[in-house]
Design a protein around this motif. Structure first.
Motif, PDB file in Angstrom:
ATOM      1  N   ASP A   1      -4.409   3.094   4.015  1.00  0.00           N
ATOM      2  CA  ASP A   1      -4.424   3.100   2.688  1.00  0.00           C
ATOM      3  C   ASP A   1      -4.271   1.825   2.104  1.00  0.00           C
ATOM      4  N   GLU A   2      -4.878   1.187   1.041  1.00  0.00           N
ATOM      5  CA  GLU A   2      -4.640  -0.131   0.557  1.00  0.00           C
ATOM      6  C   GLU A   2      -3.416  -0.314  -0.263  1.00  0.00           C
ATOM      7  N   ASP A   3      -2.587  -1.444  -0.004  1.00  0.00           N
ATOM      8  CA  ASP A   3      -1.399  -1.733  -0.586  1.00  0.00           C
ATOM      9  C   ASP A   3      -0.107  -0.708  -0.367  1.00  0.00           C
ATOM     10  N   VAL A   4      -0.289  -0.034   0.881  1.00  0.00           N
ATOM     11  CA  VAL A   4       0.687   0.934   1.249  1.00  0.00           C
ATOM     12  C   VAL A   4       1.550   0.166   2.619  1.00  0.00           C
ATOM     13  N   PRO A   5       2.685   0.057   2.308  1.00  0.00           N
ATOM     14  CA  PRO A   5       3.597  -0.640   3.511  1.00  0.00           C
ATOM     15  C   PRO A   5       3.446   0.227   4.617  1.00  0.00           C
TER      16      PRO A   5
ATOM     17  N   ARG B   1       1.249  -4.741   4.783  1.00  0.00           N
ATOM     18  CA  ARG B   1       0.353  -3.938   3.816  1.00  0.00           C
ATOM     19  C   ARG B   1      -1.188  -4.547   3.970  1.00  0.00           C
ATOM     20  N   TYR B   2      -1.923  -3.604   3.859  1.00  0.00           N
ATOM     21  CA  TYR B   2      -3.460  -3.883   4.212  1.00  0.00           C
ATOM     22  C   TYR B   2      -4.116  -3.766   2.697  1.00  0.00           C
ATOM     23  N   MET B   3      -4.848  -5.138   2.510  1.00  0.00           N
ATOM     24  CA  MET B   3      -5.040  -5.590   0.996  1.00  0.00           C
ATOM     25  C   MET B   3      -6.500  -5.920   0.785  1.00  0.00           C
ATOM     26  N   PRO B   4      -7.590  -5.482   1.212  1.00  0.00           N
ATOM     27  CA  PRO B   4      -8.668  -6.032   1.359  1.00  0.00           C
ATOM     28  C   PRO B   4      -9.258  -6.432   0.010  1.00  0.00           C
ATOM     29  N   THR B   5      -9.143  -5.759  -1.093  1.00  0.00           N
ATOM     30  CA  THR B   5      -9.451  -6.239  -2.345  1.00  0.00           C
ATOM     31  C   THR B   5      -8.742  -7.379  -2.972  1.00  0.00           C
ATOM     32  N   TYR B   6      -7.462  -7.637  -2.456  1.00  0.00           N
ATOM     33  CA  TYR B   6      -6.897  -8.843  -2.837  1.00  0.00           C
ATOM     34  C   TYR B   6      -7.264 -10.123  -2.205  1.00  0.00           C
ATOM     35  N   ARG B   7      -7.446  -9.842  -0.631  1.00  0.00           N
ATOM     36  CA  ARG B   7      -7.743 -10.943   0.239  1.00  0.00           C
ATOM     37  C   ARG B   7      -8.980 -10.599   1.148  1.00  0.00           C
ATOM     38  N   PRO B   8     -10.133 -10.514   0.856  1.00  0.00           N
ATOM     39  CA  PRO B   8     -11.088  -9.777   1.734  1.00  0.00           C
ATOM     40  C   PRO B   8     -11.206 -10.513   3.263  1.00  0.00           C
ATOM     41  N   ARG B   9     -10.801 -11.790   3.305  1.00  0.00           N
ATOM     42  CA  ARG B   9     -11.004 -12.456   4.528  1.00  0.00           C
ATOM     43  C   ARG B   9      -9.897 -12.558   5.256  1.00  0.00           C
ATOM     44  N   SER B  10      -8.348 -12.030   4.743  1.00  0.00           N
ATOM     45  CA  SER B  10      -7.142 -12.109   5.453  1.00  0.00           C
ATOM     46  C   SER B  10      -6.454 -10.890   4.605  1.00  0.00           C
ATOM     47  N   PRO B  11      -7.167  -9.721   5.038  1.00  0.00           N
ATOM     48  CA  PRO B  11      -6.430  -8.359   4.277  1.00  0.00           C
ATOM     49  C   PRO B  11      -5.145  -8.018   4.548  1.00  0.00           C
ATOM     50  N   TRP B  12      -4.615  -8.526   5.814  1.00  0.00           N
ATOM     51  CA  TRP B  12      -3.215  -7.848   6.286  1.00  0.00           C
ATOM     52  C   TRP B  12      -2.318  -8.888   5.571  1.00  0.00           C
ATOM     53  N   ARG B  13      -1.518  -8.466   4.951  1.00  0.00           N
ATOM     54  CA  ARG B  13      -0.521  -9.396   4.086  1.00  0.00           C
ATOM     55  C   ARG B  13       0.910  -8.760   4.469  1.00  0.00           C
TER      56      ARG B  13
END
Length: 210
Positions: free
Chosen positions: A147-151, A171-183
């Motif tokens: 799920d998005e933004d869940v550690p 965290r997987y954040m595709p909305t925040y950074r579509p081309r680099s979603p893993w933060r």
């Protein structure tokens, strides 16, 4: 003893990326590339290439116009590139019952242009997960995503020779950074500090807000 001939019933026809990675040429199959919907742009499989193209293809491509000093190679197709997209036909180089022991020559190639950054990174991740299968406790990023933004506890190939893998909280954040979603926890791209994430697992007992 007579050597086994290649089994041409194992010919592969697909679209994808040719890419040079870890001292070898690979074809990473992408059923859908950048011309298709973003949500479908996941690689399906990585094929190890021999680095050669077939004699028939070399003749069709005009790469055998003089004495055969060197075998026609993948690098001769686009000498200034190490990654590009296209439609391909692959032929196995040996006869074997084990697909993971087969490498392939290129027998046909329709050039589609350069790969974009995201496709290239996904292709390299698919090769890594082919070379280094992740432990079964982890879910492959090509099977499902958290799920998005869940550690979560993420796994990737280590940059150090003393370990195959390394773990990190991400965290997987595709909305925040579509081309680099893993933060990572500091909100930086995990790619900035090492390899791409290959898999993940829930770790709610270990990772939760204080």
């Amino acid at each position: 003893m007579t050597a086994s001939l290649p089994d041409h019933s194992l010919v592969i026809q697909c679209r994808g990326l040719i890419i040079h990675h870890r001292d070898h040429w690979w074809l990473v199959e992408f059923p859908h590339l950048k011309r298709d919907l973003q949500r479908h742009r996941h690689p399906a499989r990585a094929y190890l290439l021999s680095g050669r193209i077939t004699t028939e293809f070399a003749k069709r491509a005009g790469l055998e116009t003089g004495p055969r000093i060197l075998l026609p190679s993948v690098a001769m197709l686009h000498p200034d590139q190490t990654c590009w997209a296209g439609n391909f036909e692959l032929r196995p180089t040996i006869a074997t019952a084990k697909p993971d022991q087969i490498d392939y020559d290129i027998n046909a190639h329709v050039f589609h242009g350069s790969a974009d950054e995201l496709e290239e990174r996904l292709a390299r991740a698919m090769i890594e997960i082919t070379l280094f299968p992740i432990p079964m406790e982890f879910t492959s990023v090509f099977t499902a995503l958290p799920d998005e933004d869940v550690p979560v506890l993420a796994i990737r190939v280590s940059s150090y020779v003393c370990a195959t893998f390394e773990l990190l909280t991400a965290r997987y954040m595709p909305t925040y950074r579509p081309r680099s979603p893993w933060r990572d926890i500091s909100n930086e791209s995990v790619f900035d500090s090492g390899a791409e994430v290959l898999g993940w697992m829930h770790a709610d007992d270990w990772i939760r807000p204080r």
